[in-house]
Design a protein around this motif. Structure first.
Motif, PDB file in Angstrom:
ATOM      1  N   ALA A  89       7.028  11.246  12.513  1.00  0.00           N
ATOM      2  CA  ALA A  89       7.875  11.053  11.331  1.00  0.00           C
ATOM      3  C   ALA A  89       8.523   9.670  11.349  1.00  0.00           C
ATOM      4  CB  ALA A  89       8.945  12.140  11.257  1.00  0.00           C
ATOM      5  N   PHE A  90       8.959   9.218  12.510  1.00  0.00           N
ATOM      6  CA  PHE A  90       9.589   7.899  12.618  1.00  0.00           C
ATOM      7  C   PHE A  90       8.578   6.797  12.325  1.00  0.00           C
ATOM      8  CE2 PHE A  90      11.365   4.234  14.917  1.00  0.00           C
ATOM      9  CZ  PHE A  90      12.644   4.212  14.384  1.00  0.00           C
ATOM     10  N   ARG A  91       7.367   6.917  12.882  1.00  0.00           N
ATOM     11  CA  ARG A  91       6.326   5.916  12.615  1.00  0.00           C
ATOM     12  C   ARG A  91       5.968   5.883  11.129  1.00  0.00           C
ATOM     13  NH1 ARG A  91       4.776   8.134  17.454  1.00  0.00           N
ATOM     14  NH2 ARG A  91       3.241   9.513  16.486  1.00  0.00           N
ATOM     15  N   THR A  92       5.889   7.050  10.529  1.00  0.00           N
ATOM     16  CA  THR A  92       5.598   7.125   9.092  1.00  0.00           C
ATOM     17  C   THR A  92       6.721   6.476   8.294  1.00  0.00           C
ATOM     18  OG1 THR A  92       4.351   9.169   9.429  1.00  0.00           O
ATOM     19  CG2 THR A  92       5.097   8.718   7.186  1.00  0.00           C
ATOM     20  N   ALA A  93       7.960   6.734   8.686  1.00  0.00           N
ATOM     21  CA  ALA A  93       9.112   6.154   7.992  1.00  0.00           C
ATOM     22  C   ALA A  93       9.129   4.630   8.124  1.00  0.00           C
ATOM     23  CB  ALA A  93      10.409   6.750   8.523  1.00  0.00           C
ATOM     24  N   LEU A  94       8.763   4.116   9.288  1.00  0.00           N
ATOM     25  CA  LEU A  94       8.710   2.657   9.462  1.00  0.00           C
ATOM     26  C   LEU A  94       7.650   2.030   8.570  1.00  0.00           C
ATOM     27  CD1 LEU A  94       9.156   2.154  13.323  1.00  0.00           C
ATOM     28  CD2 LEU A  94      10.828   1.715  11.494  1.00  0.00           C
ATOM     29  N   LEU A  95       6.480   2.670   8.467  1.00  0.00           N
ATOM     30  CA  LEU A  95       5.431   2.155   7.591  1.00  0.00           C
ATOM     31  C   LEU A  95       5.868   2.242   6.130  1.00  0.00           C
ATOM     32  CD1 LEU A  95       2.651   0.955   7.178  1.00  0.00           C
ATOM     33  CD2 LEU A  95       1.695   3.283   7.358  1.00  0.00           C
ATOM     34  N   HIS A  96       6.503   3.344   5.756  1.00  0.00           N
ATOM     35  CA  HIS A  96       7.045   3.526   4.404  1.00  0.00           C
ATOM     36  C   HIS A  96       8.030   2.408   4.083  1.00  0.00           C
ATOM     37  CE1 HIS A  96       8.757   5.682   0.955  1.00  0.00           C
ATOM     38  NE2 HIS A  96       9.952   5.666   1.526  1.00  0.00           N
ATOM     39  N   MET A  97       8.924   2.117   5.018  1.00  0.00           N
ATOM     40  CA  MET A  97       9.911   1.061   4.823  1.00  0.00           C
ATOM     41  C   MET A  97       9.236  -0.308   4.712  1.00  0.00           C
ATOM     42  SD  MET A  97      13.180  -0.012   7.199  1.00  0.00           S
ATOM     43  CE  MET A  97      12.161  -0.600   8.540  1.00  0.00           C
ATOM     44  N   ALA A  98       8.274  -0.592   5.591  1.00  0.00           N
ATOM     45  CA  ALA A  98       7.604  -1.892   5.580  1.00  0.00           C
ATOM     46  C   ALA A  98       6.858  -2.110   4.263  1.00  0.00           C
ATOM     47  CB  ALA A  98       6.646  -1.991   6.764  1.00  0.00           C
ATOM     48  N   LEU A  99       6.173  -1.084   3.787  1.00  0.00           N
ATOM     49  CA  LEU A  99       5.465  -1.213   2.508  1.00  0.00           C
ATOM     50  C   LEU A  99       6.452  -1.456   1.365  1.00  0.00           C
ATOM     51  CD1 LEU A  99       2.683   1.521   2.756  1.00  0.00           C
ATOM     52  CD2 LEU A  99       2.369  -0.960   2.672  1.00  0.00           C
ATOM     53  N   ASN A 100       7.560  -0.714   1.365  1.00  0.00           N
ATOM     54  CA  ASN A 100       8.547  -0.897   0.302  1.00  0.00           C
ATOM     55  C   ASN A 100       9.163  -2.290   0.328  1.00  0.00           C
ATOM     56  OD1 ASN A 100       8.260   1.579  -0.953  1.00  0.00           O
ATOM     57  ND2 ASN A 100       9.718   2.560   0.390  1.00  0.00           N
ATOM     58  N   LEU A 101       9.423  -2.811   1.519  1.00  0.00           N
ATOM     59  CA  LEU A 101       9.968  -4.167   1.621  1.00  0.00           C
ATOM     60  C   LEU A 101       8.942  -5.198   1.158  1.00  0.00           C
ATOM     61  CD1 LEU A 101      11.943  -3.902   4.981  1.00  0.00           C
ATOM     62  CD2 LEU A 101      12.880  -4.015   2.659  1.00  0.00           C
ATOM     63  N   ALA A 102       7.666  -4.980   1.485  1.00  0.00           N
ATOM     64  CA  ALA A 102       6.609  -5.886   1.020  1.00  0.00           C
ATOM     65  C   ALA A 102       6.490  -5.852  -0.504  1.00  0.00           C
ATOM     66  CB  ALA A 102       5.278  -5.525   1.674  1.00  0.00           C
ATOM     67  N   VAL A 103       6.558  -4.668  -1.073  1.00  0.00           N
ATOM     68  CA  VAL A 103       6.489  -4.527  -2.535  1.00  0.00           C
ATOM     69  C   VAL A 103       7.680  -5.232  -3.187  1.00  0.00           C
ATOM     70  CG1 VAL A 103       6.681  -2.857  -4.429  1.00  0.00           C
ATOM     71  CG2 VAL A 103       5.105  -2.435  -2.535  1.00  0.00           C
ATOM     72  N   LEU A 138       2.995   0.376  -3.732  1.00  0.00           N
ATOM     73  CA  LEU A 138       4.107   1.296  -3.973  1.00  0.00           C
ATOM     74  C   LEU A 138       3.610   2.741  -4.020  1.00  0.00           C
ATOM     75  CD1 LEU A 138       7.166   1.395  -4.534  1.00  0.00           C
ATOM     76  CD2 LEU A 138       6.607   1.288  -6.965  1.00  0.00           C
ATOM     77  N   GLY A 139       2.443   2.949  -4.594  1.00  0.00           N
ATOM     78  CA  GLY A 139       1.853   4.287  -4.608  1.00  0.00           C
ATOM     79  C   GLY A 139       1.556   4.787  -3.202  1.00  0.00           C
ATOM     80  N   ALA A 140       1.014   3.908  -2.351  1.00  0.00           N
ATOM     81  CA  ALA A 140       0.745   4.278  -0.956  1.00  0.00           C
ATOM     82  C   ALA A 140       2.046   4.606  -0.236  1.00  0.00           C
ATOM     83  CB  ALA A 140       0.012   3.140  -0.248  1.00  0.00           C
ATOM     84  N   SER A 141       3.078   3.805  -0.489  1.00  0.00           N
ATOM     85  CA  SER A 141       4.377   4.057   0.126  1.00  0.00           C
ATOM     86  C   SER A 141       4.974   5.371  -0.373  1.00  0.00           C
ATOM     87  CB  SER A 141       5.325   2.896  -0.166  1.00  0.00           C
ATOM     88  OG  SER A 141       6.584   3.176   0.388  1.00  0.00           O
TER      89      SER A 141
END
Length: 172
Positions: A89-103, A138-141
């Motif tokens: 869950a933490f790894r998924t959350a970090l990827l979610h955050m990174a994608l959102n920051l990139a977007v 954003l859709g992937a995130s």
């Protein structure tokens, strides 16, 4: 229920919203709606005779989306703090955050590009491509955000609390 799962369901601060009702998911609707609508305006600016109102509207929508995304990020970060490091869950959350920051960075760059462009002409093809790429990310995130909530149960009330909504009551 494990201690790390129990911890991920609880808010780390009253600012992140009450138990079972986090603020982050409702706040993300602002940038999503603004950015999707900006793409509609972008495409429409290429179809009408006088696109000025659409290009100006689109640049405002991009800016509103960036500001909304930054606000949502604050509350998302608070929810991240509730997740135990080292977990899926933490790894998924970090990827979610990174994608959102990139977007958000992509839209910030797109806003600067638009601000330096002529606001009375149709939106440039490159600006539209940037928006489409950002929306795809954003859709992937969003998929990952759904995984955090619906698969891993981050900030979702436990099943005992959820069962209260399904108790059948009889009227006297």
């Amino acid at each position: 229920m494990s201690d790390s799962l129990r911890q991920a369901k609880r808010p780390v601060s009253p600012l992140s919203g009450p138990y079972g009702h986090p603020l982050h998911p409702i706040l993300v609707t602002v940038p999503i709606g603004a950015w999707v609508t900006s793409l509609v305006f972008d495409l429409a600016s290429r179809l009408v005779h006088d696109p000025a109102f659409l290009t100006r509207g689109s640049i405002w929508l991009v800016a509103i989306g960036v500001v909304g995304a930054l606000a949502a990020a604050v509350f998302g970060f608070l929810d991240l703090l509730a997740i135990a490091p080292g977990t899926a869950a933490f790894r998924t959350a970090l990827l979610h955050m990174a994608l959102n920051l990139a977007v958000t960075a992509g839209y910030g760059a797109g806003w600067a590009w638009r601000a330096l462009s002529n606001h009375y002409d149709q939106v440039e093809a490159g600006q539209i491509v940037l928006s489409v790429v950002c929306l795809a990310l954003l859709g992937a995130s969003g998929y990952l955000g759904g995984m955090l909530a619906y698969r891993y149960g981050v900030r979702v009330a436990d099943e005992t609390t959820q069962a209260e909504g399904f108790a059948v009551t009889r009227r006297p």
